[in-house]
Enzyme design. Structure first.
Site, PDB file in Angstrom:
ATOM      1  N   ASP A 125      85.598  29.212  36.342  1.00 31.49           N
ATOM      2  CA  ASP A 125      86.185  27.971  36.123  1.00 31.49           C
ATOM      3  C   ASP A 125      87.865  28.263  36.792  1.00 31.49           C
ATOM      4  O   ASP A 125      88.549  27.343  36.794  1.00 31.49           O
ATOM      5  CB  ASP A 125      86.257  27.479  34.968  1.00 31.49           C
ATOM      6  CG  ASP A 125      87.024  28.607  33.701  1.00 31.49           C
ATOM      7  OD1 ASP A 125      87.294  29.630  34.370  1.00 31.49           O
ATOM      8  OD2 ASP A 125      87.063  28.109  32.508  1.00 31.49           O
TER       9      ASP A 125
ATOM     10  N   GLY B  72      87.163  38.998  44.903  1.00 36.14           N
ATOM     11  CA  GLY B  72      88.205  38.282  45.407  1.00 36.14           C
ATOM     12  C   GLY B  72      88.968  37.761  44.134  1.00 36.14           C
ATOM     13  O   GLY B  72      88.386  37.730  43.015  1.00 36.14           O
TER      14      GLY B  72
ATOM     15  N   ASP C   4      94.215  45.087  35.186  1.00 37.25           N
ATOM     16  CA  ASP C   4      93.105  44.243  34.678  1.00 37.25           C
ATOM     17  C   ASP C   4      92.661  44.684  33.191  1.00 37.25           C
ATOM     18  O   ASP C   4      91.509  45.171  33.165  1.00 37.25           O
ATOM     19  CB  ASP C   4      91.901  44.278  35.653  1.00 37.25           C
ATOM     20  CG  ASP C   4      91.990  43.090  36.783  1.00 37.25           C
ATOM     21  OD1 ASP C   4      93.008  42.617  36.895  1.00 37.25           O
ATOM     22  OD2 ASP C   4      91.092  42.846  37.349  1.00 37.25           O
TER      23      ASP C   4
ATOM     24  N   GLY D  75      89.443  35.186  41.870  1.00 36.01           N
ATOM     25  CA  GLY D  75      88.713  34.145  41.470  1.00 36.01           C
ATOM     26  C   GLY D  75      89.655  33.100  40.551  1.00 36.01           C
ATOM     27  O   GLY D  75      89.017  31.942  40.349  1.00 36.01           O
TER      28      GLY D  75
ATOM     29  N   ARG E 286      92.997  47.377  45.731  1.00 34.66           N
ATOM     30  CA  ARG E 286      92.086  47.835  44.823  1.00 34.66           C
ATOM     31  C   ARG E 286      91.008  48.631  45.636  1.00 34.66           C
ATOM     32  O   ARG E 286      91.145  48.482  47.039  1.00 34.66           O
ATOM     33  CB  ARG E 286      91.197  46.599  44.301  1.00 34.66           C
ATOM     34  CG  ARG E 286      92.147  45.508  43.371  1.00 34.66           C
ATOM     35  CD  ARG E 286      91.396  44.526  43.529  1.00 34.66           C
ATOM     36  NE  ARG E 286      92.374  43.355  42.995  1.00 34.66           N
ATOM     37  CZ  ARG E 286      92.574  42.749  41.834  1.00 34.66           C
ATOM     38  NH1 ARG E 286      91.654  43.161  40.604  1.00 34.66           N
ATOM     39  NH2 ARG E 286      93.296  42.010  41.454  1.00 34.66           N
TER      40      ARG E 286
ATOM     41  N   LYS F 170      97.665  34.670  37.053  1.00 30.49           N
ATOM     42  CA  LYS F 170      96.436  34.959  36.783  1.00 30.49           C
ATOM     43  C   LYS F 170      95.906  33.846  35.761  1.00 30.49           C
ATOM     44  O   LYS F 170      96.379  33.761  34.704  1.00 30.49           O
ATOM     45  CB  LYS F 170      96.061  36.379  36.087  1.00 30.49           C
ATOM     46  CG  LYS F 170      94.795  36.741  35.494  1.00 30.49           C
ATOM     47  CD  LYS F 170      94.871  38.170  35.262  1.00 30.49           C
ATOM     48  CE  LYS F 170      93.389  38.663  34.552  1.00 30.49           C
ATOM     49  NZ  LYS F 170      93.490  40.017  34.277  1.00 30.49           N
TER      50      LYS F 170
ATOM     51  N   ASP G 107      86.650  47.199  41.695  1.00 33.04           N
ATOM     52  CA  ASP G 107      87.703  46.257  41.838  1.00 33.04           C
ATOM     53  C   ASP G 107      88.744  46.298  40.894  1.00 33.04           C
ATOM     54  O   ASP G 107      89.826  45.609  40.976  1.00 33.04           O
ATOM     55  CB  ASP G 107      86.858  44.810  42.199  1.00 33.04           C
ATOM     56  CG  ASP G 107      86.190  44.488  40.841  1.00 33.04           C
ATOM     57  OD1 ASP G 107      85.251  45.272  40.491  1.00 33.04           O
ATOM     58  OD2 ASP G 107      86.499  43.641  39.893  1.00 33.04           O
TER      59      ASP G 107
HETATM   60  P1  AMP Z   1      87.377  40.924  35.790  1.00 31.15           P
HETATM   61  O1  AMP Z   1      86.176  41.227  35.162  1.00 31.15           O
HETATM   62  O2  AMP Z   1      88.309  39.932  35.323  1.00 31.15           O
HETATM   63  O3  AMP Z   1      87.993  42.097  36.784  1.00 31.15           O
HETATM   64  O4  AMP Z   1      86.955  39.882  37.429  1.00 31.15           O
HETATM   65  C1  AMP Z   1      85.831  40.284  38.196  1.00 31.15           C
HETATM   66  C2  AMP Z   1      85.801  39.127  39.330  1.00 31.15           C
HETATM   67  O5  AMP Z   1      85.465  37.781  38.489  1.00 31.15           O
HETATM   68  C3  AMP Z   1      87.038  38.735  39.805  1.00 31.15           C
HETATM   69  O6  AMP Z   1      86.650  38.461  41.199  1.00 31.15           O
HETATM   70  C4  AMP Z   1      87.700  37.445  39.209  1.00 31.15           C
HETATM   71  O7  AMP Z   1      88.372  36.941  40.109  1.00 31.15           O
HETATM   72  C5  AMP Z   1      86.371  36.983  38.752  1.00 31.15           C
HETATM   73  N1  AMP Z   1      86.634  35.997  37.554  1.00 31.15           N
HETATM   74  C6  AMP Z   1      86.752  36.624  36.460  1.00 31.15           C
HETATM   75  N2  AMP Z   1      86.832  35.271  35.491  1.00 31.15           N
HETATM   76  C7  AMP Z   1      86.790  34.413  36.110  1.00 31.15           C
HETATM   77  C8  AMP Z   1      86.970  32.994  35.975  1.00 31.15           C
HETATM   78  N3  AMP Z   1      87.073  32.638  34.574  1.00 31.15           N
HETATM   79  N4  AMP Z   1      86.815  32.308  36.993  1.00 31.15           N
HETATM   80  C9  AMP Z   1      86.780  32.570  38.270  1.00 31.15           C
HETATM   81  N5  AMP Z   1      86.608  33.875  38.668  1.00 31.15           N
HETATM   82  C10 AMP Z   1      86.561  34.732  37.386  1.00 31.15           C
HETATM   83 MG    MG Z   2      89.375  42.269  38.092  1.00 34.57          MG
END
Ligand code: AMP
Ligand code: MG
Length: 482
Positions: free
Chosen positions: A130, A95, A264, A97, A189, A118, A254
């Site tokens: 975070d 989700g 992404d 995050g 996604r 983002k 995702d």
């Molecule tokens: P990503 O690798 O950027 O596609 O992210 C994979 C998952 O990790 C997704 O659910 C993102 O929302 C979550 N995510 C990545 N970085 C962070 C962060 N700094 N804080 C919270 N969730 C994160």
């Molecule tokens: Mg992602």
């Protein structure tokens, strides 16, 4: 009352028209972005805003909205729920995050677009994260996605970047925080479907399917034609990436859109020297998302989508049979798209399977001779192409065959010029741009944006940006600590 008065006097106007927020509430968590300390607008993409029907505001107002400090009128912020296979392992709950979907706009071109922040703070999906992003990856995504768009490849885009005035802590220490405003055909996604499938929530899954069909595939009349249509778009997308040397780096389910857009941008990069097994991402130790493996991984990702859709079919055995056939047809779809694209890049209007050996022969000689992918193709037909090869004679032998093949093609030169970019977002230039921006100098970013907006034009003043990295400039790995 104070808030609504303020909103109505805001100079920035985004004509929201939200639909995702009307899906079953299982699909998201409604919540506002988390305000930041000292928002400062870095860049705003005025031409994109105009295309979206967004009226530009003062820098102060835009800093407030694009940091998440001010929720603009008409927005209905939410964090989307999704699941996903990350490097092959399934996470039933990922989700947004660190993102908030502010809402959608229906642009003057009739298309619906998501407006998403983002890096906008923690959400119920943050797990241990975070909720934030640092300036480097925000600017990387800004520049690389805009460059991808200019190459004519479907992609999310960048509307704005804001500095938060707050530090973000990553492996390397404290870094400046930032928020990217991202525009996409949608953020649905493969993992969004997986989220409901994993919970056996077929009611929400069916609602998501109907919503997605209406939004992206209005001609599809059910799960089977929907799946085939998604496969067709993703086949074309992956072939397009491979035709420009792009490595996404994290093709988890995702990060695979249903719309067929690139999304992404994390540890992504373009090849310099052609190396089919190249991996940039520091976390991809197995090479799952290596350049040449992207065509295999996307098929695997589509199989995961198919698995979800089986739940919606009255006859599961029949569905498995039909969906398996659709997924098994994908490698040929990718290959034929890729042939067509690579064919045009070497001047052939309509490449056939008989042209495959010629294309593969060039690529294998390029790999053996560390030839720069972009510069070799751009230079075809000039005497500069052979200079890209460690042993130029390796190119000469291929050139004889090539000239014999394209002798009968009309317009080959113009075709090559319009399909082989002179300028790509080279990884070392992106890294240098980030270092300058951290030091407060955005001139390199502006220059990259300007040049990469016209990648197929010769821009003699910017010939230095065509140069591959020197050995000391080579970026060894792009970290996922985004
Ligand atoms: P990503 O690798 O950027 O596609 O992210 C994979 C998952 O990790 C997704 O659910 C993102 O929302 C979550 N995510 C990545 N970085 C962070 C962060 N700094 N804080 C919270 N969730 C994160
Ligand atoms: Mg992602």
């Amino acid at each position: 009352m104070c808030l609504s008065t303020y909103v109505s006097t805001m100079s920035l106007h985004i004509p929201f028209d939200n639909t995702y927020a009307r899906l079953p509430s299982t699909a998201y968590t409604r919540l506002n972005p988390m305000p930041v300390k000292a928002p400062e607008l870095i860049r705003f993409n005025a031409p994109l805003a105009a295309d979206l029907g967004i009226t530009e505001g003062t820098n102060a107002d835009m800093a407030l909205v694009f940091s998440g400090n001010q929720v603009p009128g008409g927005a209905d912020p939410l964090a989307q729920a999704y699941a996903g296979h990350q490097f092959g392992g399934f996470s039933p709950q990922l989700g947004d995050g660190r993102a908030n979907l502010l809402g959608e706009v229906l642009a003057p071109d009739g298309q619906r677009y998501d407006i998403q922040l983002k890096g906008s703070g923690p959400t119920p999906y943050s797990r241990r994260g975070d909720g934030r992003a640092w300036l480097g990856p925000v600017l990387r995504e800004y520049v690389v996605s805009e460059a991808m768009h200019a190459l004519g490849i479907p992609t999310s885009r960048a509307l704005a970047a804001v500095k938060t005035g707050e530090p973000v802590y990553r492996e390397t220490g404290a870094l400046p925080g930032a928020v990217l405003t991202r525009v996409a055909a949608s953020h649905i996604r493969v993992g969004t479907f997986q989220y409901f499938a994993a919970r056996r929530d077929t009611t929400s899954l069916q609602a998501l399917l109907e919503y997605t069909i209406a939004r992206h595939y209005p001609d599809a009349d059910g799960p089977t034609s929907f799946l085939k249509a998604v496969i067709a778009r993703q086949a074309k997308l992956i072939a397009s990436w491979m035709s420009v040397g792009f490595i996404h780096g994290v093709m988890n389910t995702d990060n695979t859109t249903i719309s067929g857009e690139t999304i992404d941008y994390g540890p992504c990069a373009y090849l310099d020297a052609y190396q089919p097994g190249k991996v940039f991402s520091s976390i991809d130790a197995q090479g799952r998302y290596a350049f040449d493996n992207q065509r295999n991984v996307i098929v695997w990702n589509m199989a995961q989508l198919a698995t979800c859709l089986v739940l919606l079919m009255p006859d599961a055995d029949k569905a498995v049979e039909d969906f398996t056939a659709a997924v098994h047809a994908m490698p040929d779809l990718i290959q034929s798209q890729w042939h067509a694209m690579m064919g045009r890049k070497i001047g052939i209007e309509t490449a056939t399977p008989e042209d495959e050996p010629l294309i593969l022969d060039l690529l294998s000689r390029m790999a053996d001779n560390r030839a720069d992918f972009t510069n070799t193709l751009r230079a075809l037909g000039t005497d500069k192409a052979r200079d890209q090869f460690l042993d130029p004679k390796a190119f000469d032998a291929w050139e004889v065959d090539w000239k014999a093949r394209i002798g009968s093609e009309t317009g080959a030169e113009a075709r090559m010029h319009s399909t082989n970019p002179a300028f790509i977002a080279r990884n070392h230039q992106i890294e240098q741009m980030i270092q300058s921006a951290v030091a407060g100098d955005y001139a390199p970013m502006d220059r990259l944006l300007r040049v990469l907006a016209r990648p197929f034009e010769d821009q003699p003043d910017s010939a230095d940006l065509m140069r591959p990295p020197s050995p000391s400039e080579v970026v060894q790995a792009t970290f996922c600590g985004t």
